[in-house]
Scaffold this active site. Structure first.
Site, PDB file in Angstrom:
ATOM      1  N   SER A  80       0.983  -1.115  -0.032  1.00  0.00           N
ATOM      2  CA  SER A  80       0.093  -0.067   0.071  1.00  0.00           C
ATOM      3  C   SER A  80       0.960   1.448  -0.059  1.00  0.00           C
ATOM      4  O   SER A  80       1.780   1.564  -0.932  1.00  0.00           O
ATOM      5  CB  SER A  80      -1.087   0.045   1.007  1.00  0.00           C
ATOM      6  OG  SER A  80      -2.061   0.906   1.019  1.00  0.00           O
ATOM      7  N   ASP A  85      -8.788  -4.852  -6.850  1.00  0.00           N
ATOM      8  CA  ASP A  85      -8.554  -3.819  -5.770  1.00  0.00           C
ATOM      9  C   ASP A  85      -9.277  -2.651  -6.158  1.00  0.00           C
ATOM     10  O   ASP A  85      -9.311  -2.108  -6.995  1.00  0.00           O
ATOM     11  CB  ASP A  85      -6.955  -3.539  -5.905  1.00  0.00           C
ATOM     12  CG  ASP A  85      -6.674  -2.611  -4.667  1.00  0.00           C
ATOM     13  OD1 ASP A  85      -7.372  -2.076  -4.016  1.00  0.00           O
ATOM     14  OD2 ASP A  85      -5.451  -2.796  -4.142  1.00  0.00           O
ATOM     15  N   HIS A  99      -7.299  -5.253  -1.980  1.00  0.00           N
ATOM     16  CA  HIS A  99      -6.294  -4.598  -1.330  1.00  0.00           C
ATOM     17  C   HIS A  99      -5.731  -5.316  -0.367  1.00  0.00           C
ATOM     18  O   HIS A  99      -4.313  -5.339  -0.197  1.00  0.00           O
ATOM     19  CB  HIS A  99      -6.536  -3.001  -0.938  1.00  0.00           C
ATOM     20  CG  HIS A  99      -5.446  -2.276  -0.676  1.00  0.00           C
ATOM     21  ND1 HIS A  99      -4.634  -1.752  -1.641  1.00  0.00           N
ATOM     22  CD2 HIS A  99      -5.170  -1.784   0.453  1.00  0.00           C
ATOM     23  CE1 HIS A  99      -3.839  -1.001  -1.283  1.00  0.00           C
ATOM     24  NE2 HIS A  99      -4.001  -0.961   0.128  1.00  0.00           N
TER      25      HIS A  99
END
Length: 764
Positions: free
Chosen positions: A633, A708, A740
């Site tokens: 991330s 995602d 994600h």
């Protein structure tokens, strides 16, 4: 006997290596029981509801999730909610509402609502509690049977059944009604009559009633869109109109199909939803709409009720997030006024630290106006009474709100904070009437209650008689403790000692316990780091190092929390040292530390992480030519920035689910730090990865889930094309159908194995 081998596969198997996962700790209002959710021994990611009998000092399974829903069938809305809450990998009972009496619970599960009456003797002595002077004030039996206790029976029935799934279910404060959202409308179920009343009727398409919009769930830590009044007669709710948000076609690539979703994703600089706040009576009648001010382009940050139920306390945040107003709004007229306004030259961090004192018409509010988040006492007229806490530390809790209890009679407030050390959280007490400069000898001065070094997250009884401590440290996996008000341990609710038959007992001997320290940033601020040494460390050898990075605002990695049963321990067993460093911009260190990156991302963070590498290179056992970096991330983004802006510093890098172009990310997060793209075009360009891609040096692996919906897969494809245009060679591992949070799900097994193999090829 030699330690058992720790494998990536075993990290995902049951029983959980760290002991039973624990969630949702609540103390019943009668102070007889502690309720909590616990992962199963045979399926660690499936949670059941447990109950701990305080008098008997015994825990038992209360509701088996499989008895209500043997097979889960989640709606798209519920899947999205779980993705936002980072619970998509979990199943079973993940939330429950406890009736004010403590004798009933409401459980939303698989789109259905189950109401369970807890029968049997409810009156029993509470555990010993401590007086303010630390003496034992003895047991406090409730009236009734003098402490005798019958075994509870349990019946659970489905309520509010419908053809569509129900989400976000709660019980009213008086426990006679349940509210829930179905078909984007707000409904109320009468537990006495079995009748359901629909409070809103225009939900559907872009209109959502009683629901939190995407950025509220993802970025604002607000997972609901409605709020009960204290007397249970009214519900305040948000009406969200997503029409202004561009409707984009988002592709989710699964293993055997391509699915197209029409998603309204509010990208930076683009329109947000339109939001209104209404108040509805559960008995029906017209909705009263609250006046949120002339500017419609705002964020509805928080909503709560005043104790008398006649007014709402609304936190209104400006679009640029530099202003936060606390409004008091009369629910009869919809008119209100701002009583507290916070402003900042960078951004205002949202919080949940608002508590009302009904006996004195006062409130406690948190502000970072002096550089750290501290508590302030106000009158309801907005007049500041006094600052309650101060110092170079912040009031904070990593799991929930920091304010745990306010004793209005004794004039004490209990809260968690990072006063002892930024890497720890402890329970504290201070007087509401404390002078601004109380001495250490003054009884009204700040007092630390929790004792063991580490992280303490607290649930206190409504009367402050005792508390439950969800505790962990770098050597202690999460456990639940029952504690007296002076911090004395009364009992372990879930002991979780790593010995004997504990799942991790055979692995513990080879664990690397982190070494904590600090190193200076360019401006002199201390950067906290923790270093995991390779297994079987020999100071005469030279070792490769993996820098495990996140580095983004709003997150703190260097903590004295449990460090076992993790991929980090896999790396140390494979012969790597692992460094984690909280660079400037990371959370819970005060505004000067956190706001340094305002206007430009990926610059200060890169400089600080390189400072960490310089420190590593000063260690005689570190092989400076074999230092790698990986992150997910924001950590994936920062890995790319490090590999592209500091070529040669890292031998190799793994970037997971990275943001590569900030104009593609959502409004609330991105504009908080970079402003709008049209006002900070240079900042957006410099903060993006694509502008620096030509500088990439060294092996790179990019990983991303192809479904995602947070960091869209478009970020990865834009990066792929840019690196190709620059003639750069790189590796790719994509996961069909994965979101994600794929590292926490089934795909995580393959992802971690891929990372381990990549570093073995490039660092070992």
């Amino acid at each position: 006997m030699s330690p058992a081998e720790l494998t990536i596969e075993r990290l995902f198997e049951s029983p959980a290596l760290s002991g039973p996962p624990l969630l949702g700790v609540k103390i019943t209002p009668d102070r007889n029981n502690v309720m909590f959710l616990r992962g199963r021994d045979d399926d660690k990611d499936r949670f059941d509801l447990w109950e701990y009998d305080i008098a008997a000092r015994r825990a038992r399974l209360l509701i088996d999730a499989a008895s209500l829903a043997p097979v889960e069938d989640l709606s798209d809305e519920e899947r999205a909610r779980r993705e936002r809450r980072r619970t998509a990998a979990l199943s079973g009972i993940l939330e429950y509402a406890l009736a004010p009496s403590g004798h009933a619970i409401l459980i939303p599960l698989s789109g259905r609502l189950y109401y369970a009456e807890l029968r049997g003797g409810a009156n029993a002595p509470a555990p010993p509690a401590s007086g303010d002077d630390g003496t034992d004030v003895g047991a406090r039996p409730a009236p009734g049977d003098g402490g005798a206790r019958a075994e509870r029976g349990l019946s659970a029935v489905e309520i509010g059944a419908g053809r569509s799934p129900a989400t976000d279910a709660t019980l009213s404060p008086r426990g006679r009604h349940a509210a829930f959202v179905r078909d984007q409308n707000l409904h109320v179920y009468d537990l006495d009559t079995g009748a359901t009343r629909t409070l809103t009727t225009d939900g559907g398409g872009p209109i959502k009633n009683g629901m939190a919009e995407f950025v509220a769930q993802e970025e604002m830590n607000r997972g609901t869109g409605y709020w009960w009044s204290p007397d249970g007669r009214h519900i305040a709710f948000a009406r969200v109109d997503e029409t202004p948000v561009s409707l984009e076609q988002r592709f989710e690539v699964a293993a055997d199909r391509l699915v197209t979703y029409a998603q309204r994703y509010p990208a930076a600089g683009e329109a947000n939803v339109q939001i209104r706040l209404g108040v509805a009576s559960i008995d029906g009648g017209p909705i009263t709409w609250m006046d949120l001010g002339p500017d419609a382009d705002i964020y509805l940050a928080r909503v709560s009720w005043l104790p008398d139920g006649k007014a709402l306390a609304v936190q209104r945040q400006s679009r640029d997030q530099k202003r936060l107003d606390l409004l008091l709004i009369d629910i009869e007229t919809g008119c209100g006024r701002a009583i507290i306004t916070e402003t900042s030259g960078t951004w205002i961090e949202l919080h949940d630290e608002l508590s009302f004192l009904p006996r004195t018409d006062q409130l406690v509010w948190a502000s970072s106006r002096d550089g750290h988040r501290h508590l302030y006492l106000y009158g309801l007229d907005g007049g500041l009474v006094r600052q309650l806490t101060r110092g170079d530390w912040s009031v904070d809790d990593l799991r929930s709100r920091a304010i745990k209890h306010i004793d209005e009679t004794g004039r004490w407030i209990y809260f968690t904070a990072a006063e002892k050390d930024p890497t720890e959280r402890h329970l504290y007490r201070i007087s509401l009437d404390a002078p601004e400069a109380a001495s250490d000898e003054d009884a009204r001065a700040l007092l630390r209650i929790s004792r063991d070094d580490g992280l303490h997250s607290i649930a206190m009884t409504p009367d402050g008689a005792f508390y439950v401590d969800h505790f962990s440290s770098e050597t202690q996996p999460p456990r639940l403790d029952l504690c007296a008000l002076d911090g004395r341990l009364l009992a372990h609710i879930v002991d979780n000692d790593v010995s004997g038959s504990h799942p991790y007992a055979d692995h513990l001997a080879k664990d690397s316990v982190p070494q904590f320290g600090r190193l200076p940033a360019a401006d002199g601020q201390a950067l906290y780091r923790r270093l995991f040494m390779p297994a079987g460390f020999d100071p005469s050898r030279r070792y490769p190092v993996v820098v495990d990075v996140y580095g983004g605002p709003g997150v703190q990695r260097v903590l004295r929390n449990w460090c076992g049963a993790s991929f980090t321990q896999i790396l140390t067993r494979a012969g790597y040292a692992v460094l984690q460093l909280d660079n400037r911009g990371s959370a819970h260190r005060g505004t000067a530390f956190e706001s340094t990156l305002h206007g430009r991302l990926g610059e200060i963070e890169v400089a600080d992480q390189i400072a960490g590498v310089r420190w590593l290179r000063s260690l005689p056992w570190v092989d400076a030519a074999r230092i790698g970096v990986w992150g997910w991330s924001y950590g994936g983004y920062l890995t790319l920035m490090l590999m592209c802006k500091a070529p040669g510093v890292f031998r190799a890098g793994v970037s997971g689910a990275p943001v590569t172009d900030w104009t593609l990310y959502d409004t609330h997060y991105t504009e908080r730090y970079l402003g709008r793209p049209d006002a900070n075009a240079e900042g957006y360009l410099g903060s993006g990865v694509l502008a620096h891609a030509a500088g990439l040096a060294g092996p790179l692996l990019v990983m991303h889930g192809m479904a995602d919906d947070n960091v869209l897969f478009t970020h990865a494809t834009k990066l792929f094309r840019r690196l190709q245009d620059c003639g750069k060679l790189f590796g790719v591992m994509v996961y069909p159908g994965a979101k994600h949070g794929l590292l926490r799900q089934h795909e995580g097994r393959h992802a971690y194995a891929t990372i381990l193999e990549f570093f073995a090829r490039n660092l070992l």
